[in-house]
Design a protein around this motif. Structure first.
Motif, PDB file in Angstrom:
ATOM      1  N   ASP A  63      38.885  30.666  40.238  1.00  0.00           N
ATOM      2  CA  ASP A  63      39.246  29.467  40.948  1.00  0.00           C
ATOM      3  C   ASP A  63      40.540  29.998  41.870  1.00  0.00           C
ATOM      4  N   LEU A  64      41.256  30.904  41.355  1.00  0.00           N
ATOM      5  CA  LEU A  64      42.329  31.180  41.643  1.00  0.00           C
ATOM      6  C   LEU A  64      42.245  32.308  43.074  1.00  0.00           C
ATOM      7  N   ALA A  65      41.044  32.895  42.917  1.00  0.00           N
ATOM      8  CA  ALA A  65      40.645  33.927  44.080  1.00  0.00           C
ATOM      9  C   ALA A  65      40.139  33.045  45.078  1.00  0.00           C
ATOM     10  N   GLY A  66      39.370  31.712  45.048  1.00  0.00           N
ATOM     11  CA  GLY A  66      38.878  31.029  45.867  1.00  0.00           C
ATOM     12  C   GLY A  66      38.076  32.009  46.875  1.00  0.00           C
ATOM     13  N   SER A  67      38.282  32.326  48.172  1.00  0.00           N
ATOM     14  CA  SER A  67      37.429  33.101  48.998  1.00  0.00           C
ATOM     15  C   SER A  67      38.124  34.262  49.199  1.00  0.00           C
ATOM     16  N   GLY A  68      39.123  34.760  48.310  1.00  0.00           N
ATOM     17  CA  GLY A  68      39.619  36.011  48.577  1.00  0.00           C
ATOM     18  C   GLY A  68      39.071  37.212  47.349  1.00  0.00           C
ATOM     19  N   ALA A  69      39.833  38.100  47.146  1.00  0.00           N
ATOM     20  CA  ALA A  69      39.436  39.020  46.453  1.00  0.00           C
ATOM     21  C   ALA A  69      40.532  39.298  45.147  1.00  0.00           C
ATOM     22  N   ALA A  70      39.941  40.030  44.262  1.00  0.00           N
ATOM     23  CA  ALA A  70      40.650  40.344  43.077  1.00  0.00           C
ATOM     24  C   ALA A  70      41.028  41.858  42.803  1.00  0.00           C
ATOM     25  N   LEU A  71      42.165  42.203  42.621  1.00  0.00           N
ATOM     26  CA  LEU A  71      42.638  43.460  42.129  1.00  0.00           C
ATOM     27  C   LEU A  71      42.889  43.492  40.639  1.00  0.00           C
ATOM     28  N   GLU A  72      42.330  44.398  39.936  1.00  0.00           N
ATOM     29  CA  GLU A  72      42.795  44.317  38.338  1.00  0.00           C
ATOM     30  C   GLU A  72      43.227  45.814  37.976  1.00  0.00           C
ATOM     31  N   LEU A  73      44.494  45.593  37.493  1.00  0.00           N
ATOM     32  CA  LEU A  73      45.097  46.739  37.059  1.00  0.00           C
ATOM     33  C   LEU A  73      44.711  46.976  35.448  1.00  0.00           C
ATOM     34  N   GLY A  74      44.181  48.382  35.431  1.00  0.00           N
ATOM     35  CA  GLY A  74      43.463  48.677  33.979  1.00  0.00           C
ATOM     36  C   GLY A  74      42.274  48.014  34.021  1.00  0.00           C
ATOM     37  N   ILE A  75      41.079  48.149  34.878  1.00  0.00           N
ATOM     38  CA  ILE A  75      40.019  47.552  34.798  1.00  0.00           C
ATOM     39  C   ILE A  75      39.150  47.797  33.393  1.00  0.00           C
ATOM     40  N   GLY A  76      39.600  48.931  32.936  1.00  0.00           N
ATOM     41  CA  GLY A  76      38.700  49.376  31.663  1.00  0.00           C
ATOM     42  C   GLY A  76      37.146  49.466  32.064  1.00  0.00           C
ATOM     43  N   THR A  77      36.315  48.787  30.966  1.00  0.00           N
ATOM     44  CA  THR A  77      35.022  48.784  31.142  1.00  0.00           C
ATOM     45  C   THR A  77      34.438  47.716  31.895  1.00  0.00           C
ATOM     46  N   GLY A  78      35.189  46.964  32.292  1.00  0.00           N
ATOM     47  CA  GLY A  78      34.803  45.603  33.267  1.00  0.00           C
ATOM     48  C   GLY A  78      34.578  44.547  32.670  1.00  0.00           C
ATOM     49  N   ARG A  79      35.247  44.343  31.302  1.00  0.00           N
ATOM     50  CA  ARG A  79      34.977  43.391  30.384  1.00  0.00           C
ATOM     51  C   ARG A  79      35.220  41.863  31.308  1.00  0.00           C
ATOM     52  N   ILE A  80      36.285  41.766  32.048  1.00  0.00           N
ATOM     53  CA  ILE A  80      36.662  40.657  33.051  1.00  0.00           C
ATOM     54  C   ILE A  80      35.944  40.853  34.138  1.00  0.00           C
ATOM     55  N   ALA A  81      36.123  42.107  34.845  1.00  0.00           N
ATOM     56  CA  ALA A  81      35.620  42.328  36.363  1.00  0.00           C
ATOM     57  C   ALA A  81      34.199  42.344  36.429  1.00  0.00           C
ATOM     58  N   LEU A  82      33.418  42.615  35.557  1.00  0.00           N
ATOM     59  CA  LEU A  82      31.798  42.221  35.698  1.00  0.00           C
ATOM     60  C   LEU A  82      31.588  40.903  35.774  1.00  0.00           C
ATOM     61  N   PRO A  83      32.059  40.130  34.711  1.00  0.00           N
ATOM     62  CA  PRO A  83      31.747  38.617  35.073  1.00  0.00           C
ATOM     63  C   PRO A  83      32.184  37.853  36.273  1.00  0.00           C
ATOM     64  N   LEU A  84      33.485  38.404  36.677  1.00  0.00           N
ATOM     65  CA  LEU A  84      34.039  38.146  37.716  1.00  0.00           C
ATOM     66  C   LEU A  84      33.387  38.303  39.192  1.00  0.00           C
ATOM     67  N   SER A  85      32.904  39.593  39.171  1.00  0.00           N
ATOM     68  CA  SER A  85      32.161  40.083  40.172  1.00  0.00           C
ATOM     69  C   SER A  85      31.018  39.119  40.448  1.00  0.00           C
ATOM     70  N   ARG A  86      30.244  39.143  39.328  1.00  0.00           N
ATOM     71  CA  ARG A  86      29.136  38.088  39.117  1.00  0.00           C
ATOM     72  C   ARG A  86      29.029  36.643  39.845  1.00  0.00           C
ATOM     73  N   ARG A  87      30.511  36.353  39.628  1.00  0.00           N
ATOM     74  CA  ARG A  87      30.739  35.059  40.458  1.00  0.00           C
ATOM     75  C   ARG A  87      30.849  35.040  41.592  1.00  0.00           C
ATOM     76  N   GLY A  88      30.703  36.192  42.326  1.00  0.00           N
ATOM     77  CA  GLY A  88      30.998  36.511  43.841  1.00  0.00           C
ATOM     78  C   GLY A  88      32.272  36.786  44.328  1.00  0.00           C
ATOM     79  N   VAL A  89      33.140  36.949  43.422  1.00  0.00           N
ATOM     80  CA  VAL A  89      34.609  37.351  43.565  1.00  0.00           C
ATOM     81  C   VAL A  89      34.529  38.863  43.937  1.00  0.00           C
ATOM     82  N   PRO A  90      34.877  39.460  45.180  1.00  0.00           N
ATOM     83  CA  PRO A  90      35.139  40.946  45.302  1.00  0.00           C
ATOM     84  C   PRO A  90      36.058  41.431  44.477  1.00  0.00           C
TER      85      PRO A  90
END
Ligand code: SAM
Length: 190
Positions: free
Chosen positions: A36-63
């Motif tokens: 919701d916050l990213a909208g049409s923008g992108a996200a940068l995760e510090l300490g992305i790890g194994t992608g617990r959050i990054a993977l589902p966020l990316s699947r939502r279409g957020v770069p």
């Protein structure tokens, strides 16, 4: 890799040791909030790890791009379907090992997992000590983490030209109080 980063064993057992973090009831509100916050923008995760959050966020279409200290954690991320859409930069924060502090605080006490923080309040380093019983064997792990107070983050944000827009205790927008054990803060460029 420095000895105090997330190593192969930690990466391999990350989900098994912290199953509660992978519960959809925990992950979904985070991803909803961030998408919701990213909208049409992108996200940068510090300490992305194994992608617990990054993977589902990316699947939502957020770069999504991640910064990560541990190659072992990134290798796990890279093994997951969809990770080819996520960029990762390996970053070394030059963590320093310092004399132990005086304050100790348990954060997990179950028959299988005892975890406590040992704080060095002068340098704001929290050492996370974990003791797990896995298949009847004791496994231990201690890692240092630099912690910051919300007010310090607000000052950093101000120095970067941002002001606080929202602060909650959690991803479901629970009120932030002196009793809160976490915070979700949103700063905007001013
Ligand atoms: C507890 S894990 C969380 C991983 C992921 N964000 C998640 O929510 O599942 C913390 C991760 O942050 C990484 N990390 C810790 N301090 C870091 C730093 N200063 N720079 C880059 N990565 C860091 C660790 O290597 C580890 O993979």
């Amino acid at each position: 890799m420095p000895e105090d980063t997330f190593d192969e064993r930690t990466a391999e057992t990350y989900e098994a040791k912290w199953p509660e973090l992978f519960d959809p009831a925990v992950v979904n509100p985070v991803v909803d909030f961030l998408a919701d916050l990213a909208g049409s923008g992108a996200a940068l995760e510090l300490g992305i790890g194994t992608g617990r959050i990054a993977l589902p966020l990316s699947r939502r279409g957020v770069p999504v791009h991640g910064i990560e200290l541990s190659p072992a954690m990134v290798a796990r991320l890279r093994a997951a379907p969809g990770s080819e859409n996520i960029g990762v930069t390996i970053g070394d924060p030059e963590l320093r090992r310092l004399p132990p502090g005086q304050t100790v605080h348990p954060f997990t006490v179950t028959p299988e997992h005892l975890g406590f923080e040992e704080y060095d309040v002068a340098t704001q380093i929290a050492y996370s000590h974990h003791y797990w019983v896995v298949d009847g064997q004791l496994e231990t792990r201690s890692t240092p983490h630099r912690y910051v107070w919300p007010a310090e983050l607000d000052l950093m944000a101000r120095l970067a030209g941002m002001t606080l827009h929202e602060r909650w205790a959690g991803w479901n927008r629970e009120p932030f109080t002196g009793e809160s054990r976490s915070h979700v803060s949103v700063w905007r460029k001013t």
